[in-house]
Design a protein around this motif. Structure first.
Motif, PDB file in Angstrom:
ATOM      1  N   VAL A   1       5.805  10.623  -2.729  1.00 54.91           N
ATOM      2  CA  VAL A   1       5.738  12.069  -2.516  1.00 54.91           C
ATOM      3  C   VAL A   1       5.956  12.798  -3.845  1.00 54.91           C
ATOM      4  CG1 VAL A   1       6.471  11.873  -0.122  1.00 54.91           C
ATOM      5  CG2 VAL A   1       8.193  12.269  -1.890  1.00 54.91           C
ATOM      6  N   GLN A   2       5.347  13.976  -3.935  1.00 54.67           N
ATOM      7  CA  GLN A   2       5.421  14.785  -5.149  1.00 54.67           C
ATOM      8  C   GLN A   2       6.461  15.891  -4.979  1.00 54.67           C
ATOM      9  OE1 GLN A   2       1.279  15.663  -6.769  1.00 54.67           O
ATOM     10  NE2 GLN A   2       0.815  15.297  -4.623  1.00 54.67           N
ATOM     11  N   ASN A   3       7.077  16.245  -6.096  1.00 56.70           N
ATOM     12  CA  ASN A   3       8.042  17.333  -6.115  1.00 56.70           C
ATOM     13  C   ASN A   3       7.515  18.490  -6.964  1.00 56.70           C
ATOM     14  OD1 ASN A   3      10.044  16.287  -4.484  1.00 56.70           O
ATOM     15  ND2 ASN A   3      11.081  15.250  -6.156  1.00 56.70           N
ATOM     16  N   PRO A   4       8.003  19.691  -6.721  1.00 53.54           N
ATOM     17  CA  PRO A   4       7.582  20.829  -7.550  1.00 53.54           C
ATOM     18  C   PRO A   4       7.893  20.630  -9.036  1.00 53.54           C
ATOM     19  CG  PRO A   4       8.684  21.610  -5.563  1.00 53.54           C
ATOM     20  CD  PRO A   4       8.864  20.122  -5.594  1.00 53.54           C
ATOM     21  N   ASP A   5       8.910  19.802  -9.368  1.00 54.31           N
ATOM     22  CA  ASP A   5       9.238  19.561 -10.774  1.00 54.31           C
ATOM     23  C   ASP A   5       8.350  18.483 -11.401  1.00 54.31           C
ATOM     24  OD1 ASP A   5      10.157  17.228  -9.626  1.00 54.31           O
ATOM     25  OD2 ASP A   5      12.252  17.499 -10.203  1.00 54.31           O
ATOM     26  N   LYS A   6       7.302  18.058 -10.653  1.00 57.05           N
ATOM     27  CA  LYS A   6       6.308  17.079 -11.098  1.00 57.05           C
ATOM     28  C   LYS A   6       6.790  15.636 -11.037  1.00 57.05           C
ATOM     29  CE  LYS A   6       3.252  20.230 -11.915  1.00 57.05           C
ATOM     30  NZ  LYS A   6       2.121  20.406 -10.980  1.00 57.05           N
TER      31      LYS A   6
ATOM     32  N   ARG B   1       0.846  -1.184   0.000  1.00 58.29           N
ATOM     33  CA  ARG B   1       0.000   0.000   0.000  1.00 58.29           C
ATOM     34  C   ARG B   1       0.888   1.242   0.000  1.00 58.29           C
ATOM     35  NH1 ARG B   1      -5.094   0.026  -1.471  1.00 58.29           N
ATOM     36  NH2 ARG B   1      -5.922   1.322   0.225  1.00 58.29           N
ATOM     37  N   PHE B   2       0.515   2.210  -0.834  1.00 56.57           N
ATOM     38  CA  PHE B   2       1.281   3.432  -1.004  1.00 56.57           C
ATOM     39  C   PHE B   2       0.469   4.630  -0.524  1.00 56.57           C
ATOM     40  CE2 PHE B   2       3.209   0.416  -3.753  1.00 56.57           C
ATOM     41  CZ  PHE B   2       4.551   0.762  -3.825  1.00 56.57           C
ATOM     42  N   VAL B   3       1.069   5.416   0.358  1.00 58.67           N
ATOM     43  CA  VAL B   3       0.436   6.607   0.896  1.00 58.67           C
ATOM     44  C   VAL B   3       0.983   7.827   0.154  1.00 58.67           C
ATOM     45  CG1 VAL B   3       0.102   8.036   2.953  1.00 58.67           C
ATOM     46  CG2 VAL B   3       0.090   5.531   3.145  1.00 58.67           C
TER      47      VAL B   3
ATOM     48  N   SER C   1      13.752  15.713  -1.278  1.00 59.03           N
ATOM     49  CA  SER C   1      12.381  15.281  -1.557  1.00 59.03           C
ATOM     50  C   SER C   1      11.750  14.637  -0.331  1.00 59.03           C
ATOM     51  CB  SER C   1      12.379  14.295  -2.725  1.00 59.03           C
ATOM     52  OG  SER C   1      12.914  14.874  -3.885  1.00 59.03           O
ATOM     53  N   VAL C   2      12.505  13.791   0.344  1.00 55.18           N
ATOM     54  CA  VAL C   2      11.988  13.129   1.543  1.00 55.18           C
ATOM     55  C   VAL C   2      11.828  14.135   2.675  1.00 55.18           C
ATOM     56  CG1 VAL C   2      12.463  11.361   3.280  1.00 55.18           C
ATOM     57  CG2 VAL C   2      13.005  10.931   0.871  1.00 55.18           C
ATOM     58  N   ASN C   3      12.811  14.967   2.871  1.00 54.52           N
ATOM     59  CA  ASN C   3      12.782  15.920   3.990  1.00 54.52           C
ATOM     60  C   ASN C   3      11.681  16.962   3.843  1.00 54.52           C
ATOM     61  OD1 ASN C   3      14.915  14.610   5.190  1.00 54.52           O
ATOM     62  ND2 ASN C   3      16.468  15.991   4.372  1.00 54.52           N
ATOM     63  N   ARG C   4      11.195  17.152   2.639  1.00 52.94           N
ATOM     64  CA  ARG C   4      10.091  18.083   2.416  1.00 52.94           C
ATOM     65  C   ARG C   4       8.808  17.597   3.095  1.00 52.94           C
ATOM     66  NH1 ARG C   4       7.010  19.171  -3.230  1.00 52.94           N
ATOM     67  NH2 ARG C   4       6.194  21.264  -2.815  1.00 52.94           N
ATOM     68  N   TYR C   5       8.677  16.284   3.258  1.00 50.77           N
ATOM     69  CA  TYR C   5       7.434  15.708   3.761  1.00 50.77           C
ATOM     70  C   TYR C   5       7.545  15.103   5.158  1.00 50.77           C
ATOM     71  CZ  TYR C   5       5.059  16.132  -0.762  1.00 50.77           C
ATOM     72  OH  TYR C   5       4.453  16.626  -1.892  1.00 50.77           O
ATOM     73  N   PHE C   6       8.712  14.610   5.535  1.00 51.30           N
ATOM     74  CA  PHE C   6       8.813  13.810   6.749  1.00 51.30           C
ATOM     75  C   PHE C   6       9.419  14.600   7.905  1.00 51.30           C
ATOM     76  CE2 PHE C   6       8.227  10.666   3.531  1.00 51.30           C
ATOM     77  CZ  PHE C   6       7.527   9.632   4.162  1.00 51.30           C
TER      78      PHE C   6
END
Length: 505
Positions: free
Chosen positions: A256-261, A91-93, A303-308
């Protein structure tokens, strides 16, 4: 001195990645005689350096790749049935960031994802309140909403090996560390020179058809054939991953999503680790030399640190790897937009012996790609058998109802003397082939000395004798992932043991 293979093969397959092994297996099961050669180890290139997912490709919907996504979603469940020991649901969140894709677009994409492929076994999408759901515990408070959906995990290198094993069980011949060094057409046949990359010994073979599944080297193989040029080519795109200690509770993965899509996967890996990737970077060097560079590692960490909540640094990285994806060059400007679909090119000028070259593809669709490849060759082999792999198990996957947990329980009951973590390790890698691995053993002592916590001599010998394993990397990094859990001293001790075995052979 050059030795010769006796007889004439129907197919000579160049390349031992997932597409080459898949085509060899399918062809052998249809009654064709097959010889496959791989210049390195099976899956040593792209096919062992993936994100380890069997997935439809959620983000491909943004590029209107509906045919590819539908095919991949259907294949996801076919493969899950065929090899439940190395493929399992995950499962992917997907935390929602309103600064990136709008919620309505994400919902629409997930609705299509749930319904395009006739989903049967996997649960559908649901919304999560990250403030109350346990899956939200590691996520920063800035993110309040998430979507959860299903895809599957795969042990990519083992998927290749199992296809090669099934191909040989059906009559194919597989040669590793064997390069296709020269190739030419003559008198309606292919004449191939192969070179043993360890000894330099040369062997010649003849075949009615050549299948070029050389991945990043597909155009190199075509270039070795005098007077032949392809109008198609592959575009090399580098994808890098990092491995860190797992930093959240639960079995769920995150996307997770990035601003560069671009999207980044953060997946549970080897019980106590996390696999993070991937990047999409144009690559122009030698595929053999590809490595994860500092900019890519910084990109993944950011990318990870933006969310976690837990902030990762380069000091947390246990391991990194990079692979070159040989994508069909459709002239897209953005590497992320380059199609993940596959294209065939068949050259049979003036009714000469055919050459089928494969451009592109992805792990999830390898089985269907193999079927389509054989369909393209049917005019040259009208007596070949019908497609058969959709309902067939891969070696070790023939467990009741494709139920891994039930099978694991049966193994634990039968081998009560085995520690629980060791029997699960064997079950995951070998499935029902575990019985062959443990034949005659009644105690841990029968498995020989330990090289690492779960790695014993019997397993090493089993891989050497049955799965083309020759080097420490073959065993520790591709056939298994023991290398991730061994100290440098343990790895060196195993390498010395392996050297002694080969010297005595």
């Amino acid at each position: 001195m050059v030795s010769s293979e006796t007889g004439i093969y129907d197919l000579f397959v160049v390349g031992g990645g997932v597409n080459g092994a898949g085509i060899a297996r399918d062809a052998a099961g249809r009654g064709l005689s097959v010889l496959l050669c791989e210049k390195d180890d099976l899956a040593q290139g792209t096919s062992s350096r993936s994100g380890k997912l069997v997935h439809g490709g959620l983000r491909y919907l943004e590029y209107y790749e509906f045919r590819l996504v539908r095919e991949a979603l259907i294949e996801r469940e076919v493969l899950l049935e065929s090899a439940p020991h190395i493929i399992w649901p995950m499962r992917f969140v997907l935390p929602h960031n309103p600064q990136d894709r709008p919620a309505w677009l994400v919902r629409l994409g997930l609705f299509l994802y749930d319904h395009l492929g006739g989903r049967k076994r996997l649960p559908g999408t649901r919304s999560l309140n990250l403030a109350t759901a346990p899956e939200g515990a590691p996520i920063k408070r800035d993110y309040r909403k998430a979507f959860e959906y299903s895809d599957c995990w795969v042990d990519d290198a083992r998927l290749v090996v199992l296809n090669a094993l099934d191909a040989t069980a059906r009559g194919a011949r597989v040669l590793t560390r064997t390069a296709c060094s020269a190739i030419r057409r003559r008198d309606g046949l292919w004449f191939i020179e192969m070179t043993d990359t360890r000894t330099g010994a040369k062997t010649e073979a003849r075949a009615r058809c050549v299948v070029n599944t050389a991945g990043p080297w597909v155009n190199d193989v075509i270039g070795r054939i005098g007077g032949l040029n392809s109008t198609r080519s592959v575009r090399l795109v580098k994808g890098s991953h990092i491995v860190v200690p797992k930093f959240w509770e639960g079995r769920q993965a995150y996307l997770v999503q990035n601003p560069d899509k671009r999207v980044i996967f953060i997946n549970p890996y080897q019980n106590d680790l996390a696999l993070i990737g991937t990047t999409d970077i144009p690559y122009e060097g030698r595929p053999e030399d590809v490595t994860a560079d500092g900019n890519e590692i910084a990109y993944l960490l950011k990318s990870v640190n933006r969310y976690f909540k837990q902030q990762l640094t380069s000091d947390d990285i246990v391991y990194s790897f990079s692979g070159v994806r040989p994508l069909y060059d459709d002239n897209a400007e953005n590497p992320s937009a380059v199609t993940r679909d596959y294209i065939f090119e068949v050259d049979a000028t003036d009714n000469q012996a055919p050459l089928l070259s494969v451009f592109g593809g992805k792990i999830t669709t390898f089985r269907k790609l193999s079927e389509h490849a054989l369909e393209r060759l049917k005019p040259f082999f009208p007596k070949m058998g019908p497609a058969w792999t959709a309902k067939a198990h891969l070696p070790g996957g023939d467990m009741a109802a494709a139920d891994f947990d039930l099978f694991l329980g049966e193994l634990k009951a039968r081998y009560r003397w085995l520690p629980s973590d060791l029997v699960k390790h064997y079950a995951r890698l070998y499935g029902t082939r575990t019985h062959a691995l443990l034949a005659g053993a009644t105690s841990l002592d029968d498995l020989g000395p330990a090289f690492g916590s779960l790695f014993r001599e019997r397993e090493a010998r089993f891989l050497i004798e049955n799965e083309w394993a020759l080097t420490a990397d073959d065993i520790l990094d591709r056939r298994t992932k023991h290398g991730l859990h061994m100290t440098p001293a343990e790895r060196q001790a195993f390498t010395h043991w392996l050297d002694r075995q080969q010297a005595a052979a």
